[in-house]
Structures are given as C-alpha cells and as structure tokens.
Design an enzyme around this catalytic site. Sequence first.
Site, short mmCIF file in Angstrom:
data_model
loop_
_atom_site.label_atom_id
_atom_site.label_comp_id
_atom_site.label_asym_id
_atom_site.label_seq_id
_atom_site.Cartn_x
_atom_site.Cartn_y
_atom_site.Cartn_z
CB CYS A 167 3.27 19.42 -8.52
SG CYS A 167 4.45 18.65 -9.75
CB SER A 213 -8.74 -6.81 10.32
OG SER A 213 -8.66 -5.86 9.11
CB CYS A 241 1.86 20.28 -13.27
SG CYS A 241 1.32 19.48 -11.73
CD GLU A 273 -9.64 -7.99 18.34
OE1 GLU A 273 -9.18 -7.04 19.31
OE2 GLU A 273 -10.07 -7.85 16.99
CG HIS A 290 -1.71 -1.15 1.34
ND1 HIS A 290 -2.42 -1.58 2.48
CD2 HIS A 290 -2.60 -1.97 0.09
CE1 HIS A 290 -3.22 -2.70 1.91
NE2 HIS A 290 -3.23 -2.82 0.60
#
Length: 246
Positions: free
Chosen positions: A150, A192, A153, A218, A122
């Site tokens: 940026c 999870s 741009c 868990e 990720h």
Amino acid sequence: MGMPEIPSNLQERLRAAKSVAVLSGSGISAESGVPTFRDAQTGMWARYSPEDLATPQAFQRNPRMVWEWYQWRRQLVLEAQPNSGHLAIAAMEGRFAGFRLVTQNVDGLHQRAGSSRVLELHGNIFRNLCFREGIELDELVESIEPPPRCPHCGGPVRPGVVWFGESLSGKVFEESLRACTDADVLLVVGTSGLVHPAAGLPAHAKASGTFVVEVNPESTPISGLADVVLRDKAGPALTSLLEALP
Ligand code: BV8
C-alpha cells in the site's frame, strides 16, 4: 441437440413481467472457460480448495501464495470472453421496465458482456485494497516479495473480493435482496446455492411471491423451491429464453 424448450407458464410469466431479476453464480462463466468454484482447481492449485485460499487467515498465513492465486485467476479471466449466457442477460436488460442483475461472481464478465449496474455481492477480482486499512487503491508499490504494498501505510495489498468469514457490503446486499423480492420473475443461474447469505436470496424472493426459475444442469438446494427448472447450461437456456420474449 436442439435449443431448450421454454415451458409455456414461464413464457406467460415473462410476457406479463414488469420487473425481472437475475442471480448468477460461477456456473454462468463455466462456458467461458473460467472454472467454477467447485470444479477441481487445475495445475499448481489442484491441491488447494478455494474455501481454504479465499479467507483472511490464508492471506495472513501466506500472503504471497494467496496473492499469486488471484493473479493466476485474473489472467484466466482476462483471457476469457463473455459467453452467450452473459450476452443474453445483457440483452434482457432492455426488454423489461425493471431489470436488475445480482452476481456472486467476481470476474467482471457480465460488465464486459454489456450489463450495467451489476450488483457484485462478493466484490470484483480486479479491485485492489490495502489489507490493513481496507481502502481501495488505484496505485500499488511493487515489492520484491509479492504481494505489492500500500502506498499509504506499506501494508500488503489484497484483492477487492469478499472472503469466507467476511461480511458482505450491507448496502449491496440490501439492494440485492430488494431486487430479488421486488421482481415478478427471478432467474437463478449457475449457482450451487451453498454460499450464504447469497444462497438465501431465492427463498426470500419466493416468500414474497416472485416466480423463481433455476437454470443449472445439476440439481441444487434451490431446485426444490423453483417454480420452473431449466436443467440445462446457461448459454443455450438463456438464449432460448431471450428468443421466447415478446
Ligand atoms: C458471511 C469471493 C457473515 C472470493 C466468494 C463459518 C465461519 C464464517 C462464515 C461461515 C461459516 N460457515 C458458513 C459460513 C458462511 C459462509 C458460507 O456460506 N460458507 C459455505 C462454504 C458454507 N459465508 C461467508 O463467509 C460469507 N460471509 O457469512 O458473513 C459472517 C461474518 C463473519 C463470521 C460469520 C459470518 C461470505 C461468502 C463470500 C465468499 N466469497 N467469492 C473469491 O472469489 O475468491 S464465494 C464464491 O462461491 C464465489 O463468489 C462463487 O460465486 C460463490 C458461490 O459458488 P457458486 O457461484 O454457486 O459456484 P459453485 O462452483 O459452487 O457452483 C457452480 C454451479 O454452476 C453448480 O451448481 C454447477 O452445476 C453449475 N454450472 C456448471 N456449469 C454450468 C452451470 N450452470 C449453468 N451453466 C453451466 N454451463
């Protein structure tokens, strides 16, 4: 409370293992004081859910708020230290002929613990991208109204993480899938098992004959397919596991 017991079948599997993979989630950073994705957000962010903030739509709607949420999280992570779970995983790297670490986390704590070649499904919260061009930026143009801009741009700068609704890097995902399915043993730590496509990796590994271990206080949707479940926190469980290695 004594250190967790490592079942003998797992000890045997690890002794015989040529290749081991780890898939980690935000639970492994919990003992470093970094809130997990499903912990209630604290302070000024309490009323937001990460799923509502970690999206391109949220950024387009309110770039300043989303940028400041990431700045708050960056600060939290910079003040945090890798914990015994991160350190045990870094130590495991040198104990197997083949070892790969795949993480859903964006906090960089595995790298600070000494893990190398970390596959970040990720992305990483400390990277900056141009929101318009998608390119990685080494320098930013400060602006009165955050986020910074940026330099090419003038578009708004965003963090280099994969948001909900965005595709993961095909290359990273393919390499992560291969790492999990090629492994003799896969340790699934502190996740999870709700966020896809990462959450599907343990099932692919299992289908390819990998011995799957879940480390989580868990139960999760992954618990049912795990060959062994260490119903414990990552720090103590992984430290015990490391000590059980030959
Ligand atoms: C995708 C970066 C193709 C950002 C993250 C509708 C539209 C579009 C997509 C979807 C949709 N419906 C579903 C989807 C797919 C979606 C998804 O899965 N949604 C979920 C919510 C159902 N996935 C995506 O969008 C992905 N992209 O599918 O692309 C596509 C493209 C376009 C259109 C359609 C499809 C992208 C997902 C990536 C999102 N980005 N992070 C940021 O960080 O800001 S995910 C985020 O959640 C974090 O990275 C986190 O790691 C990850 C997963 O959460 P966990 O790590 O598991 O953490 P969690 O808090 O959930 O659990 C913690 C666990 O630790 C618990 O089990 C707890 O018990 C345990 N624990 C606690 N303490 C300890 C512990 N364990 C051990 N020791 C402890 N001490």
